[in-house]
Motif scaffolding. Structure first.
Motif, PDB file in Angstrom:
ATOM      1  N   UNK A  92       0.795  -1.221   0.000  1.00 58.86           N
ATOM      2  CA  UNK A  92       0.000   0.000   0.000  1.00 58.86           C
ATOM      3  C   UNK A  92       0.837   1.284   0.000  1.00 58.86           C
ATOM      4  N   UNK A  93       2.113   1.189   0.302  1.00 58.68           N
ATOM      5  CA  UNK A  93       2.997   2.340   0.253  1.00 58.68           C
ATOM      6  C   UNK A  93       2.775   3.374   1.345  1.00 58.68           C
ATOM      7  N   UNK A  94       1.862   3.113   2.281  1.00 59.40           N
ATOM      8  CA  UNK A  94       1.555   4.068   3.337  1.00 59.40           C
ATOM      9  C   UNK A  94       2.797   4.380   4.175  1.00 59.40           C
ATOM     10  N   UNK A  95       3.631   3.388   4.417  1.00 56.74           N
ATOM     11  CA  UNK A  95       4.824   3.577   5.247  1.00 56.74           C
ATOM     12  C   UNK A  95       5.809   4.547   4.626  1.00 56.74           C
ATOM     13  N   UNK A  96       5.666   4.821   3.359  1.00 62.02           N
ATOM     14  CA  UNK A  96       6.625   5.681   2.670  1.00 62.02           C
ATOM     15  C   UNK A  96       6.005   7.001   2.210  1.00 62.02           C
ATOM     16  N   UNK A  97       4.951   7.432   2.898  1.00 57.84           N
ATOM     17  CA  UNK A  97       4.284   8.680   2.529  1.00 57.84           C
ATOM     18  C   UNK A  97       5.045   9.901   3.020  1.00 57.84           C
ATOM     19  N   UNK A  98       5.746   9.787   4.156  1.00 56.06           N
ATOM     20  CA  UNK A  98       6.560  10.890   4.649  1.00 56.06           C
ATOM     21  C   UNK A  98       7.675  10.325   5.521  1.00 56.06           C
ATOM     22  N   UNK A  99       8.619  11.156   5.886  1.00 51.28           N
ATOM     23  CA  UNK A  99       9.819  10.715   6.588  1.00 51.28           C
ATOM     24  C   UNK A  99       9.489  10.134   7.958  1.00 51.28           C
ATOM     25  N   UNK A 100       8.631  10.801   8.704  1.00 49.61           N
ATOM     26  CA  UNK A 100       8.299  10.303  10.043  1.00 49.61           C
ATOM     27  C   UNK A 100       7.609   8.939   9.991  1.00 49.61           C
ATOM     28  N   UNK A 101       6.665   8.786   9.104  1.00 52.27           N
ATOM     29  CA  UNK A 101       5.964   7.508   8.971  1.00 52.27           C
ATOM     30  C   UNK A 101       6.930   6.412   8.544  1.00 52.27           C
TER      31      UNK A 101
END
Length: 185
Positions: free
Chosen positions: A71-80
């Motif tokens: 789903x790529x959610x983990x790579x949406x921003x640096x903190x995540x």
């Protein structure tokens, strides 16, 4: 009756399970062949030596630990991304106790070029992913990076902190998240 394992990936999966159940000393061509229900020669069809089998198993453990979610959610921003990476480090530590320490100590202290190469490939993949996330992060201030302080340098610092956390078995991303907040946002 147990079905015989017939592919390289299936052999590596069985090798990972042997490690989980019995530790790293359980990995031998003979033990893996027996666990797979195949002959020793079949293992040698895929791996030239025990060293090759162990190296490929180590690489497959790294892939399992840092396998990206679809789903790529983990790579949406640096903190995540950092939260996800620290969670994966904790997962790896629980699933493969002692893996990080044993792997880095064993391959860095001994002259094992293939092991070092595989480890650096896995690390490079993680580092490249981290750099990409930082570059795409819409929350990063436009003045956060300069010619003297680049995305690559910041990612290297974050990655070094991750490696240190791995060796300390400290999977709390809080301090790293604070560094990100103060530096980038």
């Amino acid at each position: 009756m147990k079905t015989a394992v017939t592919s390289k990936e299936e052999i590596l999966k069985v090798s990972r399970e042997l490690i989980r159940e019995q530790g790293w000393s359980a990995i031998s061509v003979r033990a893996v062949a027996a666990a797979c229900g195949i002959s020793v020669g079949c293992v040698y069809n895929y791996f030239d030596s025990k060293s090759d089998l162990v190296g490929a198993t180590v690489e497959s453990v790294w892939r399992e630990i840092f396998h990206r979610a679809d789903d790529g959610v983990a790579f949406q921003d640096t903190q995540t991304c950092i939260i996800w990476m620290y969670g994966r480090m904790e997962y790896g530590s629980e699933r493969y106790p002692g893996f990080f320490t044993l792997h880095s100590y064993g391959f860095m202290q001994q002259d094992k070029p293939d092991g070092k190469r595989r480890m650096h490939q896995a690390w490079q993949h993680v580092l490249d992913s981290l750099r990409d996330v930082i570059r795409r992060d819409a929350n990063v201030r436009t003045d956060a990076f300069t010619d003297r302080f680049t995305v690559e340098q910041f990612a290297d610092v974050l990655f070094s902190l991750m490696l240190s956390a791995l060796l300390r078995q400290d999977y709390d991303p809080g301090p790293v998240l604070e560094i990100i907040r103060r530096t980038l946002y």
